[in-house]
Design an enzyme around this catalytic site. Structure first.
Site, PDB file in Angstrom:
ATOM      1  N   LEU A 215     -16.420  -1.361  11.838  1.00  0.00           N
ATOM      2  CA  LEU A 215     -17.484  -0.500  11.305  1.00  0.00           C
ATOM      3  C   LEU A 215     -18.153   0.233  12.466  1.00  0.00           C
ATOM      4  CD1 LEU A 215     -18.211  -0.733   8.281  1.00  0.00           C
ATOM      5  CD2 LEU A 215     -20.029  -2.305   8.925  1.00  0.00           C
ATOM      6  N   HIS A 216     -18.124   1.563  12.410  1.00  0.00           N
ATOM      7  CA  HIS A 216     -18.826   2.276  13.492  1.00  0.00           C
ATOM      8  C   HIS A 216     -19.297   3.665  13.099  1.00  0.00           C
ATOM      9  CE1 HIS A 216     -14.894   4.149  13.827  1.00  0.00           C
ATOM     10  NE2 HIS A 216     -15.457   5.104  14.537  1.00  0.00           N
TER      11      HIS A 216
END
Ligand code: UD1
Length: 378
Positions: A215-216
Site C-alpha cells: 500500500l503506498h
C-alpha cells in the site's frame, strides 16, 4: 568516459533511464537484450528518485543490473521539485553522451522528467509500457503517462487496451508496437530462483496460509479516513488469515506516531516488515493465498502467478489483469474489502491457484528482445 564514447561511433547510442523501484525490474531485461544484440552503446542513468538500500540497491543486486553509469542522486521532494531536479541534472548527461535515443519505462516522475529533457534536445524518445490509462487525472502517474506518450517517438505497449487508448488520442499507429511485458520477462526469468529464497522460513510462514499487503498510493495512504477503513478490514481478515505487510517508506512516514500506526502494530496476526528485495518478494507473492495491493505492477505479476489479487483502487490502467488475470478491483471501504475477501475465499476454497486465469498475449518473457529488435531497425 569521453574515450569510451568516441570508440563506439558506429554503434547506436542509447540512454536508458530508471529511477524508482518499479523501474528496476523493467530496465533489467532491456539492458540484457541491448548487450546481447551487440550494436548498442548504452548509458544507464539512475535518477536517484528511490535511494534506500531496500528500495534500490537490492534490486540491482537481485536482478544483476549493471551498476548505473550515472546517478543523478535527486532524492525525495515535492513532485515539482523532484521533476525539476531530475531535468536539471539529466540535461548535461544527454548533452555529453549525445545519444540517438533516450529510453524511459513506466510512469514515475523520472519517466516524464527525462522524457521531456530528451525531446527538448531533439533526441528521439522511446517509452516502454506506453498507452496504459486509468482515466483518473488525480493520479500523478496518469499525468506522467499521458504526457510521456504524447512526446514519444516509439511507444511499446503491453496490452490491447493501450493500443486502443493511443489510437483514440491520435497517436500515429506506426509509432506503436505491441511487444509484451518487460516486467513479466523479469518475473519469468527469476521465478525458479525466487523459490530458493528463505523468506517464508525467516518470517515463519507456510505456503498459501497468508496474505500479502502492499500500500503506498497517495489516494489510500494520505487520506487518514480512507486508510482507517482499509486498516479496519485488515483487522478482520487477520483474525483468520495471517497477513504480511512490507511497508513502503511513504506509508510508514504517513502513519508515524498516529493512531493508525498503533492499530497496525496491535494486530497479532499482521506482520509488519521492511520493504523486501525482488527475489524475496516474488517468493512471498507466489506462495501467498492472496494479495491486497494498490500497486500497478503487482496486478500484472499476480496474473502470471495465478494468485488472487484484490486491488484497492477505483480503477486500473491494466484492464487485461481483470479480463484475463486474477485481479479484481474492490471498493475501498471496510465492507468493500471484506466482500472481495469473502468472494476469493469461496471461489478458492482449498484450491491453490485460480484456474480460470489466462496468460495475456505476448507476456512470454521475450518483450525486451522484441523491443531491441524494433529499435535496431528504426
Ligand atoms: C513512486 C512513483 C509511483 C510508484 C512508486 C513505487 C511517482 C509519481 N510515483 O511513488 O508511481 O508506484 O514509486 O514505489 O513517481 N522514500 C524513502 N526512500 C526511498 C524512496 C522514497 O524513504 O528510497 C520516501 C520519502 O519519504 C519520499 C516518499 O517515500 O518522500 C515518496 O517517494 P516518491 O519517489 O516521491 O514516490 P513513491 O510514493 O515512492
Amino acid at each position: 568516459m569521453k574515450k569510451r564514447y568516441d570508440r563506439a561511433k558506429t554503434m547506436t547510442k542509447i540512454i536508458c533511464v530508471c529511477g524508482a523501484r518499479p523501474n528496476f525490474m523493467k530496465i533489467a531485461p532491456i539492458m540484457r537484450a541491448f548487450k546481447a544484440n551487440g550494436n548498442f552503446q548504452t548509458l544507464l542513468v539512475h535518477t536517484g528518485q528511490h535511494y534506500d538500500q531496500n528500495m534500490s540497491r537490492l534490486f540491482f543486486d537481485d536482478l544483476g543490473i549493471p551498476a548505473p553509469d550515472v546517478n543523478l542522486e535527486v532524492g525525495s521532494g515535492s513532485h515539482t521539485v523532484q521533476t525539476a531536479r531530475i531535468m536539471e541534472r539529466f540535461e548535461p548527461v544527454v548533452l555529453d553522451f549525445k545519444p540517438d535515443f533516450v529510453l524511459v519505462v513506466g510512469d514515475v516522475n523520472s519517466t516524464i522528467a527525462c522524457g521531456l529533457v530528451a525531446v527538448k534536445l531533439g533526441v528521439k524518445l522511446i517509452h516502454v509500457e506506453a498507452g496504459l490509462r486509468s482515466f483518473d487525472r488525480t493520479m500523478p502517474e496518469e499525468v506522467n503517462r499521458v504526457l510521456t506518450d504524447s512526446i514519444s517517438d516509439l511507444l511499446f505497449v503491453t496490452e490491447q487496451s493501450a493500443i486502443d487508448n493511443l489510437k483514440k488520442e491520435g497517436v500515429n499507429s506506426e509509432k506503436v508496437h505491441f511487444v509484451g511485458n518487460v516486467m513479466i520477462d523479469t518475473l519469468l526469468a527469476n521465478k525458479e530462483k525466487a523459490q530458493r529464497s528463505d523468506v517464508l522460513r525467516r518470517l515463519g510462514l507456510s505456503e498459501r496460509e497468508y496474505g500479502v499487503i502492499t500500500l503506498h498510493r497517495p489516494s489510500n495512504v494520505d487520506d487518514m479516513a480512507m486508510f482507517s477503513q482499509i486498516v479496519a478490514a485488515f483487522e478482520e481478515i487477520q483474525k483468520e488469515l495471517k497477513l504480511v505487510f512490507p511497508i513502503h517508506p511513504r506509508t510508514r512516514n504517513r502513519i508515524k506516531g498516529n493512531a493508525l500506526a498503533g492499530r497496525i502494530e496491535a494486530m497479532k496476526n499482521l506482520l509488519l516488515v521492511e520493504p523486501l528485495g525482488y527475489l524475496d518478494f516474488l517468493c512471498l507473492m507466489s506462495n501467498a493465498a492472496l494479495v491486497l495491493t494498490d500497486s500497478g505492477g503487482i496486478q500484472e505479476e499476480t496474473t502470471i502467478l495465478g494468485v488472487p489479487c484484490m486491488t484497492l483502487r477505483k480503477n486500473t490502467e491494466r484492464p487485461v489483469t481483470i479480463t484475463e488475470g486474477t485481479n479484481r478491483l474492490v471498493e475501498i471501504t471496510k465492507e468493500g474489502i471484506l466482500k472481495g475477501y469473502c468472494k476469493i475465499k469461496i471461489k478458492r476454497a482449498g484450491k491453490n491457484d485460480d484456474s480460470s486465469h489466462k496468460t495475456p498475449k505476448l507476456w512470454d518473457g521475450k518483450a525486451a528482445q522484441r523491443i531491441v529488435r524494433i529499435i535496431a531497425g528504426a
